[in-house]
Design a protein around this motif. Structure first.
Motif, PDB file in Angstrom:
ATOM      1  N   ASP A 388      -6.261  51.672 -64.397  1.00 30.59           N
ATOM      2  CA  ASP A 388      -6.723  52.567 -65.251  1.00 30.59           C
ATOM      3  C   ASP A 388      -5.841  53.573 -65.043  1.00 30.59           C
ATOM      4  O   ASP A 388      -5.594  54.274 -66.307  1.00 30.59           O
ATOM      5  CB  ASP A 388      -8.201  52.739 -65.085  1.00 30.59           C
ATOM      6  N   HIS A 389      -5.767  53.942 -64.238  1.00 32.18           N
ATOM      7  CA  HIS A 389      -4.805  55.527 -63.734  1.00 32.18           C
ATOM      8  C   HIS A 389      -3.425  55.463 -64.319  1.00 32.18           C
ATOM      9  O   HIS A 389      -3.256  56.290 -64.873  1.00 32.18           O
ATOM     10  CB  HIS A 389      -4.881  55.734 -62.486  1.00 32.18           C
ATOM     11  N   LYS A 390      -2.982  54.133 -64.309  1.00 36.61           N
ATOM     12  CA  LYS A 390      -1.374  54.032 -64.654  1.00 36.61           C
ATOM     13  C   LYS A 390      -1.421  53.927 -66.252  1.00 36.61           C
ATOM     14  O   LYS A 390      -0.226  54.317 -66.809  1.00 36.61           O
ATOM     15  CB  LYS A 390      -0.680  52.913 -64.156  1.00 36.61           C
ATOM     16  N   ASN A 391      -2.674  53.457 -66.974  1.00 34.69           N
ATOM     17  CA  ASN A 391      -2.637  53.174 -68.353  1.00 34.69           C
ATOM     18  C   ASN A 391      -2.794  54.625 -68.977  1.00 34.69           C
ATOM     19  O   ASN A 391      -2.919  54.702 -70.258  1.00 34.69           O
ATOM     20  CB  ASN A 391      -3.386  52.103 -68.671  1.00 34.69           C
ATOM     21  N   LYS A 392      -3.409  55.488 -68.302  1.00 35.11           N
ATOM     22  CA  LYS A 392      -3.697  56.657 -68.869  1.00 35.11           C
ATOM     23  C   LYS A 392      -2.541  57.555 -69.371  1.00 35.11           C
ATOM     24  O   LYS A 392      -1.515  57.819 -68.779  1.00 35.11           O
ATOM     25  CB  LYS A 392      -4.589  57.835 -67.795  1.00 35.11           C
TER      26      LYS A 392
END
Ligand SMILES: *Cc1c(COP(=O)(O)O)cnc(C)c1O
Length: 392
Positions: A388-392
């Motif tokens: 999720d963090h990387k896709n933000k």
């Protein structure tokens, strides 16, 4: 225990010194006598204990009559808190402690709350230091006891014990400190710090498990926890743990020999390890005070992973370390200490505690960091939170 392990869990227990193990052996076999008996063999053992007590009293600057051997940190804390509460309840029913105490102390306070005592649990700042103004403002006419942990077992933060002692003295309140992580590692002077009661445990500084002591100033009174045959000047009954007592005192003597030099070595190793982790691994933070910190303590939160998984994966390489505190690691509750310094649930679950000693060296730290980096990468790749963090 095999020799090739890397032991980084010295806050949970320490390996006893060789000299301590020798004493345990000798006093469990050759000199097994009960010190209370009248024959010469017993009286010699009794004298050895009193000589040892004297040595111990010099280390913390008290008189030998102010030291009482117990079964360890848990008993010393229980005795101090319950013993003062019961002895001084005629004066008041208020106790002040902090939110980052060891469970043995917190749970005594919770127990007393059920029988009508009022307990204030002081906040700590983001580094784990007790709020001194809140302490001053919390003291009332009803306050009989302040108990603050000397150095925290999870994050290593060392409190300003001299200042807290002074405030207690000015307000005529009894001051107890849980010094289980401090004794053997830091210099302690109960007189100049105005400490009335101090808890110590043998196995946190190279001594045996199941033995500790409580220092009690002769100026204060304390109700007994254990009644029986009247050992320890009628204050702590039970046949003396002779081998344990002598082993503890030997460990104390060894610990306080060249303490500054040893601490310098450990502090260097600690700082090397901390900088490498912070510099080489993304999304992590050091917990606890950077300066007022036990020389051997490292506590780091890694985002997006569970501390438990880190510990288990590191153990595949024979590395022993811990999440938060070993006492809470068999529950799924996040550490009360990490929550108290303001970490959210995720970060407090992702914490790793590394506690060093003089047996450790840079080679071990390098090996550990090498493995840690790989494990963190691997676990993050599997983590939906990291995704999720990387896709933000
Ligand atoms: C380990 C520890 C205790 C408990 O001591 P035991 O001898 O294991 O009962 C209490 N307080 C602190 C801060 C500790 O680290």
């Amino acid at each position: 225990m095999n020799d090739d392990i890397i032991y980084f869990d010295n806050a949970s227990t320490t390996k006893p010194y060789g000299e301590v193990v020798d004493i345990l052996n000798t006093y469990s076999s050759k000199y097994f006598f009960n010190p209370s008996s009248v024959y010469i063999q017993s009286q010699n053992v009794k004298k050895t204990i009193e000589d040892a007590r004297k040595k111990l009293s010099k280390i913390i600057n008290c008189s030998k009559d102010e030291i009482f051997f117990t079964s360890g940190g848990t008993e010393s804390n229980n005795w101090a808190i319950k013993g003062i509460a019961n002895k001084y309840k005629f004066k008041g029913n208020h106790i002040i402690t902090s939110k980052i105490e060891h469970h043995s102390l917190l749970n005594c306070c919770k127990y007393l709350e059920k029988s009508g005592f009022k307990v204030t649990f002081l906040d700590v700042d983001k580094n784990g230091l007790v709020d001194i103004d809140q302490l001053k403002n919390s003291i009332t006419d009803e306050t009989i006891l302040v108990s603050i942990i000397f150095a925290n077992n999870e994050i290593g933060t060392i409190q300003d014990i001299a200042q807290i002692g002074k405030i207690c003295k000015q307000n005529n309140v009894i001051f107890h400190t849980d010094a289980v992580q401090a004794f053997g590692h830091l210099n302690i002077d109960v007189k100049s710090f105005n400490i009335d009661l101090l808890s110590v445990s043998g196995h946190k500084f190279g001594g045996p498990k199941g033995i500790g002591f409580l220092y009690k100033s002769k100026n204060i009174q304390l109700e007994n926890l254990l009644e029986g045959g009247g050992q320890e000047k009628n204050r702590r009954s039970g046949t003396e743990n002779v081998a344990g007592i002598l082993g503890l005192v030997k460990a104390a003597e060894i610990s306080y020999t060249d303490l500054d030099k040893k601490n310098e070595y450990i502090r260097d190793l600690r700082d090397y390890c901390i900088s490498r982790i912070i510099d080489e691994i993304e999304h992590c933070r050091l917990n606890g005070d950077r300066i007022n910190r036990l020389p051997n303590n490292i506590n780091i939160s890694f985002e997006f992973i569970e501390g438990e998984s880190l510990v288990l994966n590191l153990n595949k390489y024979n590395i022993c370390c811990s999440t938060g505190s070993s006492c809470s690691s068999n529950t799924l509750d996040p550490s009360h200490v990490l929550l108290a310094i303001g970490l959210n649930h995720e970060l407090s679950h992702g914490s790793l505690r590394i506690t060093l000693n003089t047996d450790n060296n840079r080679g071990q730290v390098d090996f550990f960091i090498d493995k840690l980096k790989n494990i963190v990468n691997k676990l993050r790749e599997l983590s939906p939170l990291y995704e999720d963090h990387k896709n933000k």
